[in-house]
Design a protein around this motif. Structure first.
Motif, PDB file in Angstrom:
ATOM      1  N   ASP A 173       0.864  -1.381  -0.033  1.00 19.80           N
ATOM      2  CA  ASP A 173      -0.130   0.038   0.104  1.00 19.80           C
ATOM      3  C   ASP A 173       0.975   1.074   0.155  1.00 19.80           C
ATOM      4  OD1 ASP A 173      -2.211  -1.470  -0.061  1.00 19.80           O
ATOM      5  OD2 ASP A 173      -2.570  -1.372   2.121  1.00 19.80           O
ATOM      6  N   ALA A 174       1.936   1.215   0.857  1.00 18.61           N
ATOM      7  CA  ALA A 174       2.871   2.588   0.996  1.00 18.61           C
ATOM      8  C   ALA A 174       3.487   2.546  -0.392  1.00 18.61           C
ATOM      9  CB  ALA A 174       3.733   2.120   2.113  1.00 18.61           C
ATOM     10  N   LEU A 175       3.889   1.641  -1.157  1.00 15.47           N
ATOM     11  CA  LEU A 175       4.459   1.530  -2.329  1.00 15.47           C
ATOM     12  C   LEU A 175       3.452   2.413  -3.367  1.00 15.47           C
ATOM     13  CD1 LEU A 175       7.121   0.826  -4.081  1.00 15.47           C
ATOM     14  CD2 LEU A 175       5.763  -1.030  -4.638  1.00 15.47           C
ATOM     15  N   ARG A 176       2.319   2.095  -3.218  1.00 19.63           N
ATOM     16  CA  ARG A 176       1.332   2.582  -4.174  1.00 19.63           C
ATOM     17  C   ARG A 176       1.109   4.051  -3.966  1.00 19.63           C
ATOM     18  NH1 ARG A 176      -3.119  -0.695  -3.188  1.00 19.63           N
ATOM     19  NH2 ARG A 176      -2.227  -2.247  -4.379  1.00 19.63           N
ATOM     20  N   ILE A 177       1.034   4.436  -2.580  1.00 21.62           N
ATOM     21  CA  ILE A 177       0.999   5.959  -2.173  1.00 21.62           C
ATOM     22  C   ILE A 177       1.946   6.615  -2.645  1.00 21.62           C
ATOM     23  CG2 ILE A 177       0.701   7.616  -0.046  1.00 21.62           C
ATOM     24  CD1 ILE A 177      -0.748   4.967   1.174  1.00 21.62           C
ATOM     25  N   VAL A 178       3.422   6.073  -2.211  1.00 25.43           N
ATOM     26  CA  VAL A 178       4.483   6.870  -2.551  1.00 25.43           C
ATOM     27  C   VAL A 178       4.537   7.096  -4.195  1.00 25.43           C
ATOM     28  CG1 VAL A 178       7.094   6.433  -2.698  1.00 25.43           C
ATOM     29  CG2 VAL A 178       5.874   6.252  -0.560  1.00 25.43           C
TER      30      VAL A 178
END
Ligand SMILES: Nc1ncnc2c1ncn2[C@@H]1O[C@H](COP(=O)(O)OP(=O)(O)OP(=O)(O)O)[C@@H](O)[C@H]1O
Ligand SMILES: [Mg+2]
Lengths: 252, 439
Positions: free
Chosen positions: A179-184
């Motif tokens: 999820d964080a990868l997508r957000i970043v």
């Protein structure tokens, strides 16, 4: 915007970069891949102005200026940003105060008035949303006790606040959950425009699914030994680095 | 004249003048007798290895208490007294060791806080005096404690009755003012915090900038009764003509808490002795220190915590920022006696040298006789870390500002522990101003 010619760099007696050549133009995304210890972070650090390194030869131009002549803070003022592979923890310096000092230092460098508290806060809120960073992280000391992923996210948040012309992201994807990868990635893509550029240092193809590079380079033993388009990353993902190493077995 | 001889010649006149009760005179005589037999410490003494008093004891001092109170120029001291942004507070002022009632005021009600000049307490609280005075700060081996005890006359006497929270802090201002000769003085404080009670005390040391030298030789005894809590700060901001040898001797009884934060920011030579005895179970003690000095200021912090009983804890963090030719000494002793099982004792000393000519010395000394304890200690001496500096600069912050931010953060780690806000803000402001920071 950035032009690196024949850059050779050593730490102590150890030569780490053996003649790097790289051109980055406005609007481009470059990915740099390569085995551990090949010199990717060294390149990023030299560009950002870390002083432990000795530049033995070559030159780096950034918007026509001799980058290597500038102090780290001047490079930031010119629009360079490095998201660190290992962001340092700084106890006692609050994240928010630090950001305010950074934003206003860069504004000052560019001849702009400092942001007042209201506008600073407004900008901060906006950028917090962009990278979904939690308010509680910002009132804490800079990176102190942050998880690996929180540190990386904080780097991207800083990037969003400082709006650099060239952002170098050194393995910002490592340690991020999906999820964080997508957000970043979403944050980086949103900030991306025709006037700025990004260099992504990464080991993983999956980041490049989100942030699609125009060029992919392979750094090996301090040289860029192969450049290509995004297909090169897929090939590396599939085949690993052995074939690169073999092709370059003559390198010391 | 020799330092000791000079002092001793003052004694008889002093004793007659102050005309103390008999049992005080007995203590005086005995202390003077000890003082005359003890050597004035030199670097040959293990405990004084890095602190050389030779430029202090080569002077012929006048005894401090010379009727300043009656003179009309006390207003020159108000600048020191009004430094805190706080009006609602108990203030006692001592100039060259002499109590100045005109500048002092007590606002706490007398059923909450019994407070007076020590000499007054000799007569009015003789029972408490006999019970506590000179019972903790022993002078058998300490020349300067012996000297202070021989001349102990003025200073604060505080008694907080049982089950009483003293809501407003007590600020003690000690001002050294050597306007015509070199001056020595011996402030002596006795603080008794009764069972289940609490108190905040600040000792602040200042001096006027004159061509003469001052030596303030102070002793504070603190008795923290069962389940009582004493928050104690020592702030040292004297001029470069002023030196001090300053001993705090605290005894903490069962369930008691004693926190000391010592902030040394300027002066010529400072020797702080902080000795704490944990005399019951379940005591909790904090020793925090910040020494931020420049010029040729010398600060020597000697601390000793004595765990005599089980299940108590002590926490010590001392930090130094040493600039120019200043020097900072830290010696931290932890004793854990055989009975003191389940002791937790932590000690850390960190020194940052801000110039190549600054010096730091650090020595932890642990003596542990119990087997079931948790003790740790660590010390570092070095320059400011490069990594954080680079990080801040890479974000556009100038090297100067980045250094200031990091140095301030280092110091504020201690100042943050000061719970009484006006004192914290005062110290933070001095540090920030020195670093050229805006806020
Ligand atoms: N301060 C240093 N002193 C000595 N050698 C160093 C130092 N910093 C880096 N090196 C060496 O330089 C080489 C390149 O390191 P660098 O961190 O640039 O690699 P990298 O490509 O970023 O690797 P990774 O993928 O593991 O992050 C390595 O062999 C490393 O050990
Ligand atoms: Mg790396």
């Amino acid at each position: 915007m950035l032009s690196i010619r024949n850059l050779e760099v050593a730490i102590g007696d150890k030569k780490i970069l053996n003649g790097i050549n790289l051109e980055v133009k406005a609007g481009e995304v470059h990915a740099i891949m390569g085995p551990n210890g090949s010199g990717k972070s060294t390149l990023a650090s030299v560009l950002a102005g870390r002083e432990d390194y000795e530049v033995l030869g070559g030159e780096v131009e950034f918007f026509g200026k001799d980058l290597l002549e500038l102090a780290p803070e001047e490079r930031a003022g010119e629009g360079l940003f490095l998201a660190f592979q290992y962001p340092v923890e700084i106890p006692g310096v609050s994240n928010t105060n630090f950001l305010k000092a950074a934003v206003n230092s860069i504004r000052k460098y560019r001849g702009l008035n400092p942001l007042d508290a209201v506008n600073f806060l407004k900008q901060m809120k906006e950028k917090m949303k962009l990278v979904s960073i939690d308010q509680s992280l910002l009132s804490r000391s800079l990176n102190e006790g942050f998880s690996g992923g929180e540190k990386k996210r904080n780097e991207i948040f800083q990037m969003a606040m400082l709006e650099p012309k060239l952002a170098i992201l050194d393995e910002t994807d490592s340690g991020l959950d999906i999820d964080a990868l997508r957000i970043v990635s979403h944050g980086v893509n949103t900030l991306k425009n025709k006037d700025n550029a990004v260099i992504l240092v990464t080991h993983y193809q999956r980041l490049l699914d989100y942030i699609v590079p125009d060029y992919v380079h392979v750094l090996y033993k301090g040289r860029i030994v192969k450049s290509g388009t995004k297909e090169l990353a897929l090939e590396l993902e599939e085949k690993g680095y052995d074939w690169i190493k073999e092709e370059n077995s003559v390198l010391a | 004249m020799d330092f000791k001889e000079n002092i001793i010649t003052h004694f008889e006149t002093f004793k007659k003048e102050v005309n103390s009760p008999a049992h005080i005179d007995e203590i005086r005589e005995s202390a003077l007798n000890k003082f005359s037999k003890l050597d004035v410490p030199t670097p040959k003494h293990e405990e004084w290895k890095y602190t050389n008093l030779k430029n202090l004891v080569n002077k012929t001092y006048q005894l401090g208490n010379k009727n300043i109170a009656t003179s009309s120029y006390t207003h020159k001291y108000t600048q020191f007294i009004n430094q805190y942004d706080e009006k609602d507070v108990n203030i006692l002022v001592f100039v060259n060791g002499e109590y100045i009632s005109a500048l002092s005021h007590i606002v706490s009600p007398s059923n909450e806080l019994i407070i007076s000049n020590l000499s007054q307490a000799y007569r009015e609280h003789s029972e408490l005096i006999e019970q506590h005075f000179s019972k903790y700060a022993t002078y058998e081996k300490e020349a300067f404690v012996a000297l202070n005890t021989a001349f102990a006359q003025e200073g604060v006497f505080i008694h907080v009755p049982n089950k009483t929270e003293v809501k407003l802090p007590v600020i003690l201002h000690f001002i050294a003012d050597a306007s015509a000769t070199d001056v020595i003085c011996h402030p002596r404080n006795l603080i008794i915090v009764g069972k289940n009670s609490s108190l905040t005390v600040i000792e602040h040391f200042n001096s006027t900038n004159t061509p003469f030298s001052t030596l303030t030789n102070t002793v504070t005894e603190v008795y923290v009764a069962e389940n009582a809590y004493c928050e104690h700060y020592k702030i040292q901001t004297e001029e470069s003509n002023a030196s001090q040898i300053s001993t705090i001797q605290a005894v903490v009884q069962r369930d008691g808490r004693f926190n000391n934060t010592t902030v040394s920011l300027s002066g010529k030579l400072i020797r702080n002795n902080l000795n704490i005895k944990l005399n019951g179970e379940n005591c909790d003690v904090y020793m925090n220190g910040l020494c931020a000095i420049t010029g040729s200021t010398h600060v020597d912090n000697h601390t000793a915590v004595d765990h005599a009983m089980p299940n108590s804890q002590s926490n010590e963090l001392y930090k130094s920022l040493l600039d120019e030719k200043s020097s900072g000494i830290f010696n931290g002793k932890i004793f854990v006696r055989q009975d003191a099982q389940k002791t937790n004792a932590y000690q850390s000393n960190r020194n940052i040298l801000l110039s190549p000519t600054a010096k730091a010395n650090t020595k932890p000394q642990l003596e542990i006789w119990a087997d079931d304890v948790k003790c740790s200690h660590g010390c570092t001496i070095g320059a400011l870390d490069e990594e954080p500096l680079f990080y801040l600069r890479s974000r556009g912050i100038s090297e100067g500002e980045a250094r200031a931010m990091l140095v301030f953060a280092f110091a504020d780690d201690i100042l943050e522990r000061i719970k009484y806000e006006p004192v914290r803000l005062y110290a933070e402001k001095i540090i920030a101003q020195r670093l050229g920071m805006e806020e």
